[in-house]
Design a protein around this motif. Structure first.
Motif, PDB file in Angstrom:
ATOM      1  N   SER A   1       9.648   5.357   1.416  1.00  0.00           N
ATOM      2  CA  SER A   1       9.575   6.154   0.193  1.00  0.00           C
ATOM      3  C   SER A   1       8.783   7.270  -0.049  1.00  0.00           C
ATOM      4  N   HIS A   2       8.643   8.302  -0.400  1.00  0.00           N
ATOM      5  CA  HIS A   2       8.068   9.615  -0.487  1.00  0.00           C
ATOM      6  C   HIS A   2       7.975  10.415   0.978  1.00  0.00           C
ATOM      7  N   SER A   3       8.304   9.924   1.983  1.00  0.00           N
ATOM      8  CA  SER A   3       8.461  10.471   3.417  1.00  0.00           C
ATOM      9  C   SER A   3       9.635  11.675   3.260  1.00  0.00           C
TER      10      SER A   3
ATOM     11  N   MET B   1       0.825  -1.339   0.125  1.00  0.00           N
ATOM     12  CA  MET B   1      -0.010  -0.041  -0.009  1.00  0.00           C
ATOM     13  C   MET B   1       0.862   1.226   0.072  1.00  0.00           C
ATOM     14  N   GLU B   2       0.833   2.072  -1.013  1.00  0.00           N
ATOM     15  CA  GLU B   2       1.364   3.371  -0.894  1.00  0.00           C
ATOM     16  C   GLU B   2       0.575   4.408  -0.498  1.00  0.00           C
ATOM     17  N   ASN B   3       1.407   4.995   0.714  1.00  0.00           N
ATOM     18  CA  ASN B   3       0.385   6.182   1.253  1.00  0.00           C
ATOM     19  C   ASN B   3      -0.690   5.381   2.419  1.00  0.00           C
TER      20      ASN B   3
ATOM     21  N   SER C   1      10.478   1.409  -0.691  1.00  0.00           N
ATOM     22  CA  SER C   1      10.146   0.571  -1.598  1.00  0.00           C
ATOM     23  C   SER C   1      10.386   1.062  -3.004  1.00  0.00           C
ATOM     24  N   HIS C   2      10.598   2.313  -3.235  1.00  0.00           N
ATOM     25  CA  HIS C   2      10.869   2.715  -4.544  1.00  0.00           C
ATOM     26  C   HIS C   2      11.667   4.140  -4.559  1.00  0.00           C
ATOM     27  N   SER C   3      12.776   4.287  -4.227  1.00  0.00           N
ATOM     28  CA  SER C   3      13.590   5.702  -4.176  1.00  0.00           C
ATOM     29  C   SER C   3      14.979   5.557  -4.781  1.00  0.00           C
TER      30      SER C   3
HETATM   31 ZN   LIG Z   1       5.716   6.438  -5.463  1.00  0.00          ZN
END
Ligand SMILES: [Zn+2]
Length: 421
Positions: free
Chosen positions: A227-229, A152-154, A248-250
């Motif tokens: 990731s994204h944080s 889950m992303e976000n 997960s994706h950076s």
């Molecule tokens: Zn993303």
């Protein structure tokens, strides 16, 4: 399928070798097994796992059949053609207002995507299996199947509580990102809405609810994904988490600076938890984009009415087809970051974090894809470039699956311990 075929052919070889040894008593008694550094051969032997593949809400309906050749970057034929064995299929929802209506709308989106991914595995049970553990994944590969994990992303759709975390774990979610574009109820993001530069901090890291979220994920055996944080949020997660964490994706800012990427301190911090940084093949995070290409892409996005930060996966089919065709033309004329740029980021992450703490993510169908690894069918190009740079097959096995699966096993074991099981 490839792994299965390889096992069959290896099994077939054994009597032949035994026979050869009998027939030639003078031959060396323990000649090494035949080996090859042909990238195609090595790639076919590897279990390859990609930790970020986006999906549309209509996946596995007549309009979007993953068993056929779709315009998506990842579908079952492309995964098979490219030797991409496993993917984390993503429950992503765009972030709206931090209120009950916003949470409910996002919750519906992730429910729809969840139903769609499950539908895909039910529609093609002999081709792809849902996995929750490393053992599930290995068993599926041994049966010649592809593997679908759920991420889950976000965490935004969880709303103002963390009660749903264990429910999502029970439904198979194995990682959960704290934030996406825009600060949310759990912590600050590396970006503002739509991928714009981050506004001033709201929580300066994890909020109190964000701390609860990390504890809830530890307890549920879900990998905490940073990731994204924002860096502040990510470093808070490192100190709060009882289990290894992942990105997960950076990409890494030591090669090309971007606020969304991991700096060396972050890479070392992830490694110190025992975790893993999955390097993302997302062109604009890997290398500077030429002004000509940026202008061409901006004009195309405007033409199909795709707002900043929105995925092409959200387009109506007619617009999506137009977008794909025009983008292919732009890629030919004005190439974006390549597999070589991508592996520069992997090299840097390995140098800083160590070979046991780096993996691979495509972000296919969510903006990912680079020159040379445009979709799942071209996955072998990544293995070929890593081999060219001197990585051994044992190291590739860690980068392509072993590191992430080790973390998953540790996180799930920690969860069982925290739950007293
Ligand atoms: Zn993303």
């Amino acid at each position: 399928m490839r792994t299965y075929e390889r096992r069959l052919s290896l099994a077939g070889l054994i009597p032949v070798l035994a026979l050869a040894a009998c027939a030639a008593p003078g031959a060396a008694p323990s000649a090494p097994a035949p080996s090859s550094d042909d990238p195609a051969v090595v790639h076919a032997r590897l279990f390859t796992l990609d930790t970020h593949i986006d999906v549309e809400e209509n996946i596995a309906t007549a309009a979007n059949d993953p068993g056929g050749f779709t315009t998506n970057q990842a579908d079952l034929p492309k995964m098979r053609a490219g030797g991409l064995d496993a993917g984390f299929f993503i429950l992503y929802s765009a972030q709206g207002p931090l209120d009950a209506a916003g949470y409910a709308a996002a919750r519906q989106v992730v429910e729809n995507k969840y139903a769609g991914i499950v539908r895909m595995t039910r529609a093609y049970p002999d081709q792809i299996a849902l996995a929750r553990t490393a053992a599930d994944a290995r068993a599926a590969v041994a049966q010649g199947k592809l593997v679908a994990f759920l991420g889950m992303e976000n965490a935004y759709p969880l709303g103002e509580g963390v009660e749903d975390v264990s429910m999502w774990a029970a439904r198979g979610v194995t990682y959960m990102g704290i934030a996406h574009f825009g600060h949310n109820q759990f912590g600050d993001s590396a970006n503002g809405p739509g991928g714009t530069p981050a506004p001033p901090p709201v929580h300066d890291g994890l909020s109190p609810l964000g701390v609860e979220l990390v504890h809830a994920m530890n307890r549920a055996g879900i990998m905490v994904d940073v990731s994204h944080s924002a860096k502040s949020t990510m470093m808070d997660a490192v100190s709060v988490s009882d289990a290894p964490i992942i990105a997960s994706h950076s990409a890494v800012s030591g090669v090309y600076d971007n606020p969304r990427s991991l700096d060396d301190e972050q890479l070392r911090a992830i490694a110190a938890t025992g975790g893993v940084a999955q390097i993302v093949a997302y062109a604009s995070y890997l290398a500077p984009e030429t002004p000509e290409r940026a202008a061409a892409v901006a004009a195309l996005r405007e033409e199909v009415h795709l707002p900043a930060g929105a995925s092409p996966a959200t387009l109506y089919p007619e617009s999506a087809a137009l977008y794909a065709a025009r983008m292919a033309d732009i890629d030919r004329r004005l190439p974006r970051a390549s597999v070589s740029d991508f592996v520069d980021h992997i090299d840097h992450a390995v140098a800083v974090a160590g070979i046991d703490h780096v993996g691979i993510a495509s972000d296919f169908d969510g903006g990912g894809g680079i020159d040379g690894w445009r979709d799942a069918s071209e996955t072998e190009a990544v293995t070929a470039e890593l081999l060219r740079r001197g990585y051994t097959e044992e190291q590739l096995d860690k980068i392509w699956n072993g590191n992430l699966l080790r973390v998953l096993e540790e996180v799930q074991a920690e969860g069982r311990e925290l739950r007293g099981e």
